[in-house]
Design an enzyme around this catalytic site. Structure first.
Site, PDB file in Angstrom:
ATOM      1  N   TRP A 151      14.264  82.625 -27.007  1.00 57.06           N
ATOM      2  CA  TRP A 151      14.314  81.153 -27.059  1.00 57.06           C
ATOM      3  C   TRP A 151      15.626  80.616 -27.642  1.00 57.06           C
ATOM      4  CZ3 TRP A 151      15.198  80.695 -32.108  1.00 57.06           C
ATOM      5  CH2 TRP A 151      14.602  81.596 -32.987  1.00 57.06           C
ATOM      6  N   ASN A 152      16.456  81.467 -28.237  1.00 56.82           N
ATOM      7  CA  ASN A 152      17.599  80.869 -28.937  1.00 56.82           C
ATOM      8  C   ASN A 152      18.694  80.416 -27.983  1.00 56.82           C
ATOM      9  OD1 ASN A 152      17.963  83.687 -28.525  1.00 56.82           O
ATOM     10  ND2 ASN A 152      19.715  83.649 -29.894  1.00 56.82           N
ATOM     11  N   LYS A 175      10.921  86.642 -17.156  1.00 60.71           N
ATOM     12  CA  LYS A 175       9.887  86.115 -18.038  1.00 60.71           C
ATOM     13  C   LYS A 175      10.573  85.451 -19.240  1.00 60.71           C
ATOM     14  CE  LYS A 175       7.554  86.607 -21.231  1.00 60.71           C
ATOM     15  NZ  LYS A 175       7.521  85.533 -22.260  1.00 60.71           N
ATOM     16  N   GLY A 228      15.735  90.003 -27.687  1.00 63.34           N
ATOM     17  CA  GLY A 228      14.717  89.460 -28.574  1.00 63.34           C
ATOM     18  C   GLY A 228      14.624  90.295 -29.828  1.00 63.34           C
ATOM     19  N   GLY A 229      13.455  90.287 -30.432  1.00 59.90           N
ATOM     20  CA  GLY A 229      13.281  90.950 -31.713  1.00 59.90           C
ATOM     21  C   GLY A 229      13.056  92.438 -31.597  1.00 59.90           C
ATOM     22  N   GLU A 250      18.960  93.999 -26.227  1.00 63.97           N
ATOM     23  CA  GLU A 250      19.850  93.273 -27.149  1.00 63.97           C
ATOM     24  C   GLU A 250      18.962  92.716 -28.252  1.00 63.97           C
ATOM     25  OE1 GLU A 250      23.433  93.930 -25.092  1.00 63.97           O
ATOM     26  OE2 GLU A 250      22.863  93.400 -27.129  1.00 63.97           O
ATOM     27  N   LEU A 251      19.016  93.348 -29.423  1.00 66.41           N
ATOM     28  CA  LEU A 251      18.069  93.008 -30.477  1.00 66.41           C
ATOM     29  C   LEU A 251      18.756  92.262 -31.616  1.00 66.41           C
ATOM     30  CD1 LEU A 251      16.109  96.395 -30.377  1.00 66.41           C
ATOM     31  CD2 LEU A 251      15.694  94.294 -29.084  1.00 66.41           C
ATOM     32  N   CYS A 284      21.454  86.336 -32.856  1.00 64.34           N
ATOM     33  CA  CYS A 284      21.400  87.765 -33.159  1.00 64.34           C
ATOM     34  C   CYS A 284      22.641  88.189 -33.951  1.00 64.34           C
ATOM     35  CB  CYS A 284      21.296  88.564 -31.879  1.00 64.34           C
ATOM     36  SG  CYS A 284      22.637  88.231 -30.728  1.00 64.34           S
ATOM     37  N   GLU A 384      16.340  90.910 -40.990  1.00 59.10           N
ATOM     38  CA  GLU A 384      16.813  89.756 -40.219  1.00 59.10           C
ATOM     39  C   GLU A 384      15.929  88.536 -40.496  1.00 59.10           C
ATOM     40  OE1 GLU A 384      16.340  89.429 -35.766  1.00 59.10           O
ATOM     41  OE2 GLU A 384      18.524  89.321 -35.880  1.00 59.10           O
TER      42      GLU A 384
HETATM   43  N1  LIG Z   1      18.157  89.117 -30.536  1.00 57.99           N
HETATM   44  C1  LIG Z   1      17.951  87.847 -30.328  1.00 57.99           C
HETATM   45  O1  LIG Z   1      18.772  87.135 -29.746  1.00 57.99           O
HETATM   46  C2  LIG Z   1      16.680  87.259 -30.792  1.00 57.99           C
HETATM   47  C3  LIG Z   1      15.984  87.824 -31.839  1.00 57.99           C
HETATM   48  N2  LIG Z   1      14.816  87.280 -32.259  1.00 57.99           N
HETATM   49  C4  LIG Z   1      14.137  87.904 -33.410  1.00 57.99           C
HETATM   50  O2  LIG Z   1      12.788  88.222 -33.008  1.00 57.99           O
HETATM   51  C5  LIG Z   1      11.876  87.657 -33.928  1.00 57.99           C
HETATM   52  C6  LIG Z   1      10.630  87.283 -33.189  1.00 57.99           C
HETATM   53  O3  LIG Z   1      10.963  86.178 -32.367  1.00 57.99           O
HETATM   54  P1  LIG Z   1      10.123  85.901 -31.065  1.00 57.99           P
HETATM   55  O4  LIG Z   1      10.378  84.591 -30.505  1.00 57.99           O
HETATM   56  O5  LIG Z   1       8.693  86.262 -31.364  1.00 57.99           O
HETATM   57  O6  LIG Z   1      10.817  86.905 -30.101  1.00 57.99           O
HETATM   58  P2  LIG Z   1      10.203  88.137 -29.315  1.00 57.99           P
HETATM   59  O7  LIG Z   1      11.181  89.211 -29.439  1.00 57.99           O
HETATM   60  O8  LIG Z   1       8.790  88.406 -29.678  1.00 57.99           O
HETATM   61  O9  LIG Z   1      10.189  87.554 -27.808  1.00 57.99           O
HETATM   62  C7  LIG Z   1      11.330  87.596 -26.994  1.00 57.99           C
HETATM   63  C8  LIG Z   1      10.826  87.623 -25.546  1.00 57.99           C
HETATM   64  O10 LIG Z   1      10.102  88.826 -25.337  1.00 57.99           O
HETATM   65  C9  LIG Z   1       8.772  88.548 -24.900  1.00 57.99           C
HETATM   66  N3  LIG Z   1       7.908  89.588 -25.466  1.00 57.99           N
HETATM   67  C10 LIG Z   1       7.436  89.663 -26.726  1.00 57.99           C
HETATM   68  N4  LIG Z   1       6.705  90.791 -26.893  1.00 57.99           N
HETATM   69  C11 LIG Z   1       6.737  91.456 -25.685  1.00 57.99           C
HETATM   70  C12 LIG Z   1       6.182  92.678 -25.192  1.00 57.99           C
HETATM   71  N5  LIG Z   1       5.445  93.464 -25.965  1.00 57.99           N
HETATM   72  N6  LIG Z   1       6.424  93.020 -23.896  1.00 57.99           N
HETATM   73  C13 LIG Z   1       7.179  92.238 -23.096  1.00 57.99           C
HETATM   74  N7  LIG Z   1       7.711  91.061 -23.499  1.00 57.99           N
HETATM   75  C14 LIG Z   1       7.503  90.690 -24.778  1.00 57.99           C
HETATM   76  C15 LIG Z   1       8.494  87.153 -25.393  1.00 57.99           C
HETATM   77  O11 LIG Z   1       7.469  86.528 -24.657  1.00 57.99           O
HETATM   78  C16 LIG Z   1       9.853  86.501 -25.182  1.00 57.99           C
HETATM   79  O12 LIG Z   1      10.028  86.178 -23.816  1.00 57.99           O
HETATM   80  C17 LIG Z   1      12.619  86.453 -34.488  1.00 57.99           C
HETATM   81  O13 LIG Z   1      12.112  86.076 -35.756  1.00 57.99           O
HETATM   82  C18 LIG Z   1      14.043  86.966 -34.589  1.00 57.99           C
HETATM   83  O14 LIG Z   1      14.199  87.689 -35.799  1.00 57.99           O
HETATM   84  C19 LIG Z   1      14.240  86.203 -31.636  1.00 57.99           C
HETATM   85  C20 LIG Z   1      14.920  85.598 -30.583  1.00 57.99           C
HETATM   86  C21 LIG Z   1      16.198  86.066 -30.118  1.00 57.99           C
HETATM   87  C1  LIG Z   2      23.337  87.850 -27.830  1.00 60.06           C
HETATM   88  N1  LIG Z   2      23.261  86.659 -28.670  1.00 60.06           N
HETATM   89  C2  LIG Z   2      22.106  86.590 -29.395  1.00 60.06           C
HETATM   90  O1  LIG Z   2      21.580  85.681 -29.949  1.00 60.06           O
HETATM   91  C3  LIG Z   2      24.382  85.839 -28.691  1.00 60.06           C
HETATM   92  C4  LIG Z   2      24.453  84.528 -28.378  1.00 60.06           C
HETATM   93  C5  LIG Z   2      23.335  83.628 -28.445  1.00 60.06           C
HETATM   94  C6  LIG Z   2      23.497  82.706 -29.621  1.00 60.06           C
HETATM   95  O2  LIG Z   2      24.333  82.991 -30.483  1.00 60.06           O
HETATM   96  O3  LIG Z   2      22.751  81.707 -29.638  1.00 60.06           O
HETATM   97  C7  LIG Z   2      25.769  83.925 -28.116  1.00 60.06           C
HETATM   98  O4  LIG Z   2      26.721  84.679 -27.945  1.00 60.06           O
HETATM   99  O5  LIG Z   2      25.847  82.694 -28.065  1.00 60.06           O
END
Ligand SMILES: NC(=O)C1=CN([C@@H]2O[C@H](COP(=O)(O)OP(=O)(O)OC[C@H]3O[C@@H](n4cnc5c(N)ncnc54)[C@H](O)[C@@H]3O)[C@@H](O)[C@H]2O)C=CC1
Ligand SMILES: CN(C=O)/C=C(\CC(=O)O)C(=O)O
Length: 491
Positions: A151-152, A175, A228-229, A250-251, A284, A384
């Site tokens: 979502w970010n 998705k 995502g996470g 990409e976590l 991230c 994080e």
């Molecule tokens: N690396 C990044 O850019 C991001 C990291 N995060 C981290 O993740 C933590 C949790 O945030 P959430 O919004 O709950 O992100 P999430 O990682 O749970 O969800 C990200 C995406 O993956 C999907 N998803 C979740 N569990 C899944 C599974 N088992 N199989 C397939 N798809 C799945 C979700 O529906 C969403 O589309 C945050 O507090 C933050 O620390 C959250 C968003 C972006």
């Molecule tokens: C991969 N990434 C993760 O969050 C990097 C981003 C998104 C953001 O910072 O919102 C970016 O390069 O902008």
């Protein structure tokens, strides 16, 4: 209340169950849109549509140049609609319109870059060591790719996946996050206008367990690209491994931002703020650990506090807002919990430290928060937060800075502020992270790889090599028919 539909086989589509879920505006806390709540049956419908588009119909007959031209058309359409797409993303994730509109324009470059790359992936003709044989190596698409986004930065992080996937000739099922589904569905009208055939790009909306995991485990899916996470990334990687799907993850991170005593503080102070308070820290690559050399610690902290105190919290659509609400109630709770954990661990909160309601706004606001007296073994320095929470630690020399910086389970990025070239090169070599910024922070580009060491992910996105994450080599042997001396012995 706006009703959205999923996009499957080139047509709007409801969930088979008729179930729906809603999106909440993080600034107003009002529900504003409804989406189909997909289940495994809807995912199967989308994957089979993508598989049919991959094996039959027009898309497999398209040349790489034709695919590339369609992506370049999509780039132009994304640019034309950037502000509208950005406004929809702000309504869903509450990030600054100024940031999201810049991002929406910038993400067009991914479609143009991989559009240009589509017909530049050349095969090989190795000088094989077998007489009478012509060997050719070609690169072929994988098939149906699952693109799962957070979502970010929904559309930017989708572009990092969708552009190379289509350039390589794959078909996809997307998705998006259940918090930010709208902008991806709005993008589908542009995908169709760019002339990409029906069924090549499909979108299912819903939750990770109900829709995301059935997508990851579907037998016709050959690749999963996820941002995502860590928890979701681990579950996805384990599930995808069962039938040997390719995976890129990409976590998260706990990135250090390291300021040496010869740094230009006029650049480094804004650089530290950019790393942790831009996007309300919801990135991230957040520079959530600030390492300050003893020699500049007090001066830097004074300037950092002064600049951060001047930040304006408010409506993300207003041009003079610096810090907007965080994206979800769950994130708001998580961030506030970590602030209390830090206080309980003995860190000193020198700024912020609680929820806010600027002008009485009901949004999910958290004050920009700064902790000192942080030890690197504290949870606030190891885990994080994904919010506007900065942990500051002193160091006395390069060895101590490297030791602190690398002593985490993550390795996504790191910042180094110095005017000493030898130190910059040495730190770049010694820091265990996929991206090192020297005298800048939080820059990413379509031209250079992005991805993490250690628990920050698997594989790389962006750059010319990223298209190879969506291709597989095939070795073709053309042999002159000739009898072999002994068919029971391999020649
Ligand atoms: N690396 C990044 O850019 C991001 C990291 N995060 C981290 O993740 C933590 C949790 O945030 P959430 O919004 O709950 O992100 P999430 O990682 O749970 O969800 C990200 C995406 O993956 C999907 N998803 C979740 N569990 C899944 C599974 N088992 N199989 C397939 N798809 C799945 C979700 O529906 C969403 O589309 C945050 O507090 C933050 O620390 C959250 C968003 C972006
Ligand atoms: C991969 N990434 C993760 O969050 C990097 C981003 C998104 C953001 O910072 O919102 C970016 O390069 O902008």
């Amino acid at each position: 209340m706006k009703d959205y539909h999923m996009w499957i086989g080139g047509a709007p589509c409801e969930a088979a169950s008729g179930a729906r879920f809603t999106s909440t505006n993080p600034y107003t806390r009002e529900e504003w849109a409804r989406f189909p709540r997909a289940s495994a049956d809807d995912v199967d419908h989308a994957v089979r549509s993508a598989h049919a588009a991959f094996t039959d119909g027009d898309w497999p007959t398209w040349t790489a140049s034709a695919r590339g031209a369609a992506l370049v058309r999509l780039a132009a359409l994304v640019t034309e609609h950037a502000d509208r797409l950005a406004e929809i993303e702000v309504r869903d994730n509450g990030k600054l319109f100024a940031e999201m509109s810049n991002q929406a324009r910038y993400m067009a470059n991914w479609y143009a870059y991989y559009g240009g790359l589509a017909d530049k992936v050349e095969g090989l003709v190795p000088p094989i060591d077998k007489p009478g044989v012509l060997n050719m190596v070609t690169y072929e698409p994988l098939g149906v790719c699952a693109l799962i986004t957070p979502w970010n930065s929904p559309l930017l992080l989708l572009a990092w996946k969708l552009a190379p996937a289509l350039a390589a000739g794959n078909t996809v099922v997307i998705k998006p996050s259940e918090y930010t589904s709208a902008s991806t569905l709005e993008l589908m009208a542009l995908v169709e206008e760019a002339g990409i055939p029906a069924g090549v790009v499909n979108v299912v909306t819903g939750f990770g367990d109900e829709a995301g995991m059935p997508l990851v485990t579907h037998p016709l899916v050959r690749k999963v690209a996820f941002t995502g996470g860590e928890a979701a990334g681990r579950a996805i990687n384990e599930a995808a491994a069962r039938d040997f799907k390719k995976v890129t993850l990409e976590l998260g991170g706990k990135s250090p931002n390291i300021v040496f005593d010869d740094a230009d503080l006029d650049a480094a102070v804004p650089g530290a703020i950019s790393g942790i308070f831009a996007a309300s820290g919801q990135t991230c690559i957040a520079g959530s650990r600030l390492l300050l050399h003893d020699g500049i610690y007090d001066a830097f902290l004074e300037r950092l506090l002064e600049m951060t105190r001047a930040a304006k919290l408010g409506d993300p659509m207003e041009a003079d807002t610096n810090i907007s609400p965080v994206a979800t109630e769950a994130q708001h709770r998580k961030i506030l919990d970590y602030i209390e954990i830090a206080k309980a661990e003995g860190a000193t909160c020198v700024l912020g430290g609680k929820a806010a309601s600027p002008g009485g706004a009901p949004g999910y606001f958290v004050e920009p928060t700064i902790f000192t007296d942080v030890r690197n073994d504290m949870r606030i320095a190891q885990e994080e937060v994904f919010g506007p929470v900065l942990s500051i630690m002193p160091f006395s020399d390069e060895d101590e800075a490297v030791a602190i910086a690398n002593d985490v389970l993550y390795g996504l990025a790191a910042g180094v502020w110095t005017n000493d070239l030898h130190r910059a090169l040495s730190m770049s070599r010694r820091l265990q992270a996929g991206t090192i910024w020297v005298n800048t922070y939080r820059s990413t580009s379509y031209t250079t790889p992005f991805g993490g060491y250690k628990l920050s992910g698997l594989g790389r996105e962006n750059g010319s090599q990223a298209i190879m994450e969506y291709l597989q080599p095939k070795s073709v042997w053309l042999a002159e028919p000739r009898a072999v001396a002994n068919p029971f012995i391999r020649r």
